[in-house]
Design a protein around this motif. Structure first.
Motif, short mmCIF file in Angstrom:
data_model
loop_
_atom_site.label_atom_id
_atom_site.label_comp_id
_atom_site.label_asym_id
_atom_site.label_seq_id
_atom_site.Cartn_x
_atom_site.Cartn_y
_atom_site.Cartn_z
N ASP A 1 79.36 25.43 -18.19
CA ASP A 1 78.88 24.22 -17.53
C ASP A 1 80.05 23.57 -16.80
OD1 ASP A 1 76.36 24.55 -18.64
OD2 ASP A 1 76.95 23.50 -20.47
N GLY A 2 79.84 23.25 -15.55
CA GLY A 2 80.90 22.62 -14.78
C GLY A 2 80.73 21.12 -14.75
N LYS A 3 81.79 20.44 -14.38
CA LYS A 3 81.71 18.98 -14.29
C LYS A 3 81.09 18.53 -12.98
CE LYS A 3 85.53 18.25 -17.34
NZ LYS A 3 86.45 17.31 -17.86
N THR A 4 81.23 19.35 -11.94
CA THR A 4 80.65 19.01 -10.64
C THR A 4 79.70 20.12 -10.21
OG1 THR A 4 82.38 20.13 -9.38
CG2 THR A 4 82.80 17.83 -9.98
N GLU A 5 78.92 19.85 -9.22
CA GLU A 5 77.98 20.85 -8.70
C GLU A 5 78.74 22.06 -8.16
OE1 GLU A 5 74.45 22.67 -8.00
OE2 GLU A 5 74.79 20.82 -9.09
N ARG A 6 79.85 21.83 -7.51
CA ARG A 6 80.67 22.93 -6.98
C ARG A 6 81.15 23.84 -8.12
NH1 ARG A 6 85.64 21.25 -3.47
NH2 ARG A 6 83.96 20.59 -2.12
N ASP A 7 81.57 23.23 -9.24
CA ASP A 7 82.00 24.02 -10.40
C ASP A 7 80.84 24.86 -10.94
OD1 ASP A 7 84.57 23.07 -10.33
OD2 ASP A 7 84.26 21.58 -11.91
N ARG A 8 79.66 24.25 -11.06
CA ARG A 8 78.50 24.97 -11.59
C ARG A 8 78.14 26.16 -10.71
NH1 ARG A 8 77.27 19.78 -13.43
NH2 ARG A 8 76.30 19.10 -11.52
N VAL A 9 78.18 25.98 -9.40
CA VAL A 9 77.88 27.08 -8.48
C VAL A 9 78.92 28.19 -8.61
CG1 VAL A 9 77.77 27.71 -6.03
CG2 VAL A 9 76.61 25.65 -6.83
N ARG A 10 80.18 27.82 -8.66
CA ARG A 10 81.25 28.81 -8.78
C ARG A 10 81.16 29.57 -10.12
NH1 ARG A 10 85.66 25.69 -8.21
NH2 ARG A 10 86.26 25.78 -10.39
#
Length: 76
Positions: free
Chosen positions: A24-33
């Motif tokens: 799980d990422g902290k930002t949407e960009r992290d989640r996509v990556r």
């Protein structure tokens, strides 16, 4: 944390072979990556399992669990 599953078709049932966690990422960009990275890992696992002699001629797929607990083909 969610997971992607590499599954093999045996008869009429899809059986889990292995799983790849998606961080799980902290930002949407992290989640996509992180999801793209997990899909790459799952594709590598899928390729490795296709070479396994016990799965000759069997169909493999990458799946994820939906909110109802059923498995569906993972979307890119």
């Amino acid at each position: 944390m969610t997971k992607l599953y590499v599954q093999v078709l045996r008869g009429k049932d899809w059986l889990n072979v292995t799983s790849v966690p998606i961080d799980d990422g902290k930002t949407e960009r992290d989640r996509v990556r992180y999801r793209e990275r997990a899909l790459d890992d799952a594709r590598r696992n899928q390729t490795a399992w296709q070479g396994y002699s016990g799965f000759d001629g069997c169909q493999l797929r990458i799946a994820e669990m939906d909110i109802y607990g059923r498995y569906a083909e993972a979307r890119p």
